[in-house]
Design a protein around this motif. Structure first.
Motif, PDB file in Angstrom:
ATOM      1  N   UNK A  42       0.842  -1.192   0.000  1.00 12.01           N
ATOM      2  CA  UNK A  42       0.000   0.000   0.000  1.00 12.01           C
ATOM      3  C   UNK A  42       0.873   1.236   0.000  1.00 12.01           C
ATOM      4  N   UNK A  43       0.474   2.196  -0.791  1.00  8.31           N
ATOM      5  CA  UNK A  43       1.095   3.515  -0.751  1.00  8.31           C
ATOM      6  C   UNK A  43      -0.056   4.505  -0.833  1.00  8.31           C
ATOM      7  N   UNK A  62      -0.829 -13.350   5.114  1.00  9.59           N
ATOM      8  CA  UNK A  62      -1.037 -12.050   4.491  1.00  9.59           C
ATOM      9  C   UNK A  62      -0.138 -11.050   5.197  1.00  9.59           C
ATOM     10  N   UNK A  63       0.549 -10.228   4.396  1.00  4.78           N
ATOM     11  CA  UNK A  63       1.441  -9.202   4.930  1.00  4.78           C
ATOM     12  C   UNK A  63       1.074  -7.878   4.276  1.00  4.78           C
ATOM     13  N   UNK A  64       0.843  -6.863   5.086  1.00  6.13           N
ATOM     14  CA  UNK A  64       0.559  -5.530   4.576  1.00  6.13           C
ATOM     15  C   UNK A  64       1.819  -4.690   4.704  1.00  6.13           C
ATOM     16  N   UNK A  65       2.320  -4.232   3.572  1.00 11.51           N
ATOM     17  CA  UNK A  65       3.490  -3.354   3.553  1.00 11.51           C
ATOM     18  C   UNK A  65       3.049  -1.970   3.105  1.00 11.51           C
ATOM     19  N   UNK A  66       3.345  -0.965   3.902  1.00 16.30           N
ATOM     20  CA  UNK A  66       3.006   0.415   3.563  1.00 16.30           C
ATOM     21  C   UNK A  66       4.288   1.185   3.302  1.00 16.30           C
ATOM     22  N   UNK A  68       4.294   4.320   2.129  1.00 11.60           N
ATOM     23  CA  UNK A  68       4.064   5.702   2.553  1.00 11.60           C
ATOM     24  C   UNK A  68       2.672   5.797   3.150  1.00 11.60           C
ATOM     25  N   UNK A  69       2.556   6.510   4.228  1.00 10.71           N
ATOM     26  CA  UNK A  69       1.271   6.687   4.887  1.00 10.71           C
ATOM     27  C   UNK A  69       0.888   5.504   5.758  1.00 10.71           C
ATOM     28  N   UNK A  70      -0.216   5.639   6.473  1.00 12.58           N
ATOM     29  CA  UNK A  70      -0.761   4.569   7.305  1.00 12.58           C
ATOM     30  C   UNK A  70      -1.963   3.968   6.595  1.00 12.58           C
ATOM     31  N   UNK A  71      -1.964   2.648   6.463  1.00 11.11           N
ATOM     32  CA  UNK A  71      -3.030   1.963   5.747  1.00 11.11           C
ATOM     33  C   UNK A  71      -3.428   0.705   6.497  1.00 11.11           C
ATOM     34  N   UNK A  72      -4.624   0.231   6.218  1.00 11.17           N
ATOM     35  CA  UNK A  72      -5.108  -0.997   6.816  1.00 11.17           C
ATOM     36  C   UNK A  72      -6.119  -1.641   5.897  1.00 11.17           C
ATOM     37  N   UNK A  73      -6.390  -2.929   6.126  1.00 14.25           N
ATOM     38  CA  UNK A  73      -7.433  -3.628   5.385  1.00 14.25           C
ATOM     39  C   UNK A  73      -8.198  -4.523   6.352  1.00 14.25           C
ATOM     40  N   UNK A  74      -9.448  -4.805   5.992  1.00 13.81           N
ATOM     41  CA  UNK A  74     -10.277  -5.693   6.808  1.00 13.81           C
ATOM     42  C   UNK A  74     -11.227  -6.432   5.869  1.00 13.81           C
ATOM     43  N   UNK A  75     -11.137  -7.751   5.882  1.00 15.31           N
ATOM     44  CA  UNK A  75     -12.075  -8.585   5.134  1.00 15.31           C
ATOM     45  C   UNK A  75     -12.752  -9.468   6.174  1.00 15.31           C
ATOM     46  N   UNK A  76     -13.878  -8.996   6.669  1.00 16.55           N
ATOM     47  CA  UNK A  76     -14.579  -9.648   7.767  1.00 16.55           C
ATOM     48  C   UNK A  76     -14.934 -11.098   7.437  1.00 16.55           C
ATOM     49  N   UNK A  77     -15.351 -11.371   6.205  1.00 14.65           N
ATOM     50  CA  UNK A  77     -15.820 -12.703   5.820  1.00 14.65           C
ATOM     51  C   UNK A  77     -14.768 -13.794   6.006  1.00 14.65           C
ATOM     52  N   UNK A  78     -13.482 -13.425   5.921  1.00 12.56           N
ATOM     53  CA  UNK A  78     -12.426 -14.432   6.112  1.00 12.56           C
ATOM     54  C   UNK A  78     -11.629 -14.185   7.397  1.00 12.56           C
ATOM     55  N   UNK A  79     -12.002 -13.144   8.135  1.00 13.30           N
ATOM     56  CA  UNK A  79     -11.330 -12.865   9.406  1.00 13.30           C
ATOM     57  C   UNK A  79      -9.977 -12.197   9.270  1.00 13.30           C
ATOM     58  N   UNK A  83      -3.217  -3.785   9.880  1.00 12.85           N
ATOM     59  CA  UNK A  83      -2.998  -2.349  10.034  1.00 12.85           C
ATOM     60  C   UNK A  83      -1.542  -2.136  10.437  1.00 12.85           C
ATOM     61  N   UNK A  84      -1.115  -0.901  10.669  1.00 16.86           N
ATOM     62  CA  UNK A  84       0.290  -0.672  11.021  1.00 16.86           C
ATOM     63  C   UNK A  84       0.746  -1.393  12.285  1.00 16.86           C
TER      64      UNK A  84
END
Length: 121
Positions: A42-43, A62-66, A68-79, A83-84
């Motif tokens: 994510x940028x 799953x790995x979230x790499x940011x 630039x900035x602060x980002x997050x994701x949420x997929x409730x259906x798969x849990x 986030x940072x």
């Protein structure tokens, strides 16, 4: 009444045990058996792909790499929730389908356009 020294010693022991348990859980998660590693980059105002694909029943880290900035994701259906503060999670999606997601942290004027889809095949 217990002495302050005994109370301090008990609290110190509790802190050591808690830290050891947390460290062990982190180590167990790092060594967990996974079938695939999915890095979502994510940028500001964009993910590196509009679609991410995994197979149903596949254990994925799953790995979230940011970059630039602060980002997050949420997929409730798969849990899945990243986030940072928690940028890695192991999930085994069981149901095939298309799971749209968006950035969950207000990251600026282009935030509303920051969307992608996880496709479980």
């Amino acid at each position: 009444m217990k002495s302050p020294l005994a109370l301090a010693a008990a609290l110190a022991a509790l802190a050591i045990v808690t830290a050891a348990c947390s460290s062990q859980q982190a180590e167990d998660a790092a060594n967990a058996q996974v079938d695939k590693e999915m890095i979502i980059k994510a940028s500001n105002y964009t993910f590196d792909s509009s679609e991410y694909r995994v197979k149903a029943g596949e254990t994925v880290r799953f790995i979230l790499e940011s970059s630039s900035g602060n980002h997050g994701i949420h997929i409730k259906a798969i849990g899945l929730k990243l986030d940072p503060n928690k940028n890695s999670q192991i999930v085994t999606p069981k149901e095939k389908g298309s799971y749209p997601f968006e950035c969950t942290i207000l990251c600026g004027p282009g935030h509303k356009d920051m969307t992608a889809t996880l496709i479980v095949e």
